[in-house]
Motif scaffolding. Sequence first.
Motif, PDB file in Angstrom:
ATOM      1  N   LYS A 142       0.830  -1.201   0.000  1.00  0.00           N
ATOM      2  CA  LYS A 142       0.000   0.000   0.000  1.00  0.00           C
ATOM      3  C   LYS A 142       0.871   1.260   0.000  1.00  0.00           C
ATOM      4  O   LYS A 142       0.603   2.230  -0.736  1.00  0.00           O
ATOM      5  CB  LYS A 142      -0.899  -0.010   1.239  1.00  0.00           C
ATOM      6  CG  LYS A 142      -1.994  -1.067   1.221  1.00  0.00           C
ATOM      7  CD  LYS A 142      -3.123  -0.654   0.295  1.00  0.00           C
ATOM      8  CE  LYS A 142      -4.342  -1.519   0.481  1.00  0.00           C
ATOM      9  NZ  LYS A 142      -5.461  -1.099  -0.386  1.00  0.00           N
ATOM     10  N   LYS A 143       1.896   1.240   0.824  1.00  0.00           N
ATOM     11  CA  LYS A 143       2.772   2.400   0.953  1.00  0.00           C
ATOM     12  C   LYS A 143       3.455   2.756  -0.365  1.00  0.00           C
ATOM     13  O   LYS A 143       3.642   3.943  -0.685  1.00  0.00           O
ATOM     14  CB  LYS A 143       3.816   2.124   2.039  1.00  0.00           C
ATOM     15  CG  LYS A 143       4.881   3.192   2.212  1.00  0.00           C
ATOM     16  CD  LYS A 143       5.897   2.768   3.259  1.00  0.00           C
ATOM     17  CE  LYS A 143       7.022   3.790   3.415  1.00  0.00           C
ATOM     18  NZ  LYS A 143       8.030   3.349   4.418  1.00  0.00           N
ATOM     19  N   ALA A 146      -7.547  -6.538   0.534  1.00  0.00           N
ATOM     20  CA  ALA A 146      -6.919  -5.212   0.574  1.00  0.00           C
ATOM     21  C   ALA A 146      -6.988  -4.511  -0.777  1.00  0.00           C
ATOM     22  O   ALA A 146      -6.453  -3.409  -0.941  1.00  0.00           O
ATOM     23  CB  ALA A 146      -5.460  -5.342   1.024  1.00  0.00           C
ATOM     24  N   LEU A 169      -5.689  -5.726  -3.591  1.00  0.00           N
ATOM     25  CA  LEU A 169      -4.474  -6.020  -4.357  1.00  0.00           C
ATOM     26  C   LEU A 169      -4.645  -7.298  -5.164  1.00  0.00           C
ATOM     27  O   LEU A 169      -5.518  -8.121  -4.880  1.00  0.00           O
ATOM     28  CB  LEU A 169      -3.281  -6.159  -3.409  1.00  0.00           C
ATOM     29  CG  LEU A 169      -2.984  -4.955  -2.510  1.00  0.00           C
ATOM     30  CD1 LEU A 169      -1.961  -5.319  -1.455  1.00  0.00           C
ATOM     31  CD2 LEU A 169      -2.497  -3.779  -3.345  1.00  0.00           C
TER      32      LEU A 169
END
Length: 622
Positions: free
Chosen positions: A71-72, A98, A100
């Motif tokens: 995510k980052k 999430a 992804l």
Amino acid sequence: MISKLLIANRGEIACRIIRTAREMGVATVAVYSDADAKALHVRSADEAVHIGPSPAAESYLVGEKIIAAAKKTGAEAIHPGYGFLSENAGFAQAVIDAGLIWVGPPPAAIDAMGLKDAAKKLMREAGVPVTPGYEGEDQSVERLKKEADAIGYPVLIKAVAGGGGKGMRKVDAAADFVASLESCRREAKASFSNDEVLLEKWITSPRHIEVQVFGDSHGNVVHLFERDCSLQRRHQKVIEEAPAPGMDEATREEICAAAVRAAKAVDYEGAGTIEFIADASEGLRADRIFFMEMNTRLQVEHPVTEEITGVDLVEWQLRVASGEPIPLKQEELFIDGHSIEARLYAEDPNGGFLPSTGRLEHFNLGLEGRIETGVEEGDMISPFYDPMVAKLVIWGETRAEAIDQLAGIAESVEIWPVKTNAAFIANCLRDEEFEEANLDTGFIAAKLETLVSSDEADDDIWQSAADFIVLADTEEHEALPIGLRLNAPGVISTTLTHKGEIRKVSAARSGAQAFATGFVDPARAVVFADGQSFAFERQSRGSGAAAAGDGAILAPMPGKVIALDVAEGDAVTAGQRLMVLEAMKMEHALTAPFDGTVAELAASEGAQVQVEAVLCVVEPSD
């Protein structure tokens, strides 16, 4: 197509995935623990995120940290490689939840194949041949004993959640069953938090045959033929090859079709492997090959399949995960030649195959074949992870050609001071029965003593060490060129120490070291021959130390003085130990170069010293 990929793994498989991603124009994100801060996969990726301390349980196995890193960095997808979280359905689902892309099979498929007993029932229903045995819910000792007696001994007890050779016991007689069951259950409980077991008929002359399968989200499933992974030590694969030697076309067609049925039964997507056990007592026959389990991930040995099919399986994984169909149809896939892979481990065959850790001060795997590695010279082999250093892979037009080439690569490995199984690999490949494909999963265990090379240096290796030192000295300590022959006139003697033995060797024998390579530094000569390394302390220059003028003993590398045997004014004899330096978890004895007196002593016990620091000066006797 995915534009940015996070790789939730380390080492050679992370480097392997990065290579294909880069060729496809996909940006990569590496994750790393404290121990891997300077690792090759970190240096190779476009970005890298620290995820915790060195132990895997606090870094690579913490799914929340990996998802947060994705995510980052804006990664769209996560590739788990193999091991770690690759077959963790919960992690796969968390990745999907999430938002992804999970580069792997659906979590439901992982779950379906995760427990061996449930998987066998499913395979039986799908028409896949299964080893005779018992996978029932009744786990009482009485029921299990009754079923084992009915199957007939020898019988194999296997943990339903097992893997990596853990939670397995062979029982040869009824009288041993209960004790073996209890031992198996204890190990399974400790390793997998699940002590349930299944029973299988023990197969005579077992061969480990596996089929590479691939599915997509459009309902397509293909196989990419089989591999033979029978050469194992304690259930860990050592050498793998494709195709399986002795596999006829009719048997191949049946077993590969069964593998496709297995994958379709769980709506499989991505790369997977259907593992079979074959009773090869009468050769490979379709009616004697049975389903064992499915590995719902990319396998360590996938390169041999790539080599014989021309397919990049990682590319296929990324395309299928992006929603594309499998690039090739079944009729477009064919076998070309033969490929063999050997797993080069940092371990000491002469020391019971215990892992060998430390810095790779010298690291050269040559330029032949396909080398898959996650380290370079100067990198550390850490005690925290699997000790595999590299995969040595070769393709040949024939199996005999591939064997000969790979054995040559293993024999040419140059690694020091870390120990490896390179010589062991070469011995396996050169074994006459292996060359004739007379093999099964008990091959290594039966031949272990003959497959482990002696680590004692023979006369030729002593000679080479002396030659290397004299040549290096006469060329002002330049590195010794590989393959250079000596032609210097005259005879020069040098005194060497190897494993406590001291010899005075006459050097400058032209061509003596033609069979070996090596290097010389101020402390020692290291000779590489047939996949092994032999280190010789330079006794004539202080045994393990350089000499700054006659009698000056220098530290060969940074380290700690852990023992001091002399004081200033002491009389000493040639070869007498003066002190011991500890460096890189190894002890180096520094000895007197000749008879004399300790004129100066700059070292003290417990002191940290730098490379080439003068530790002691010995004045020769009159």
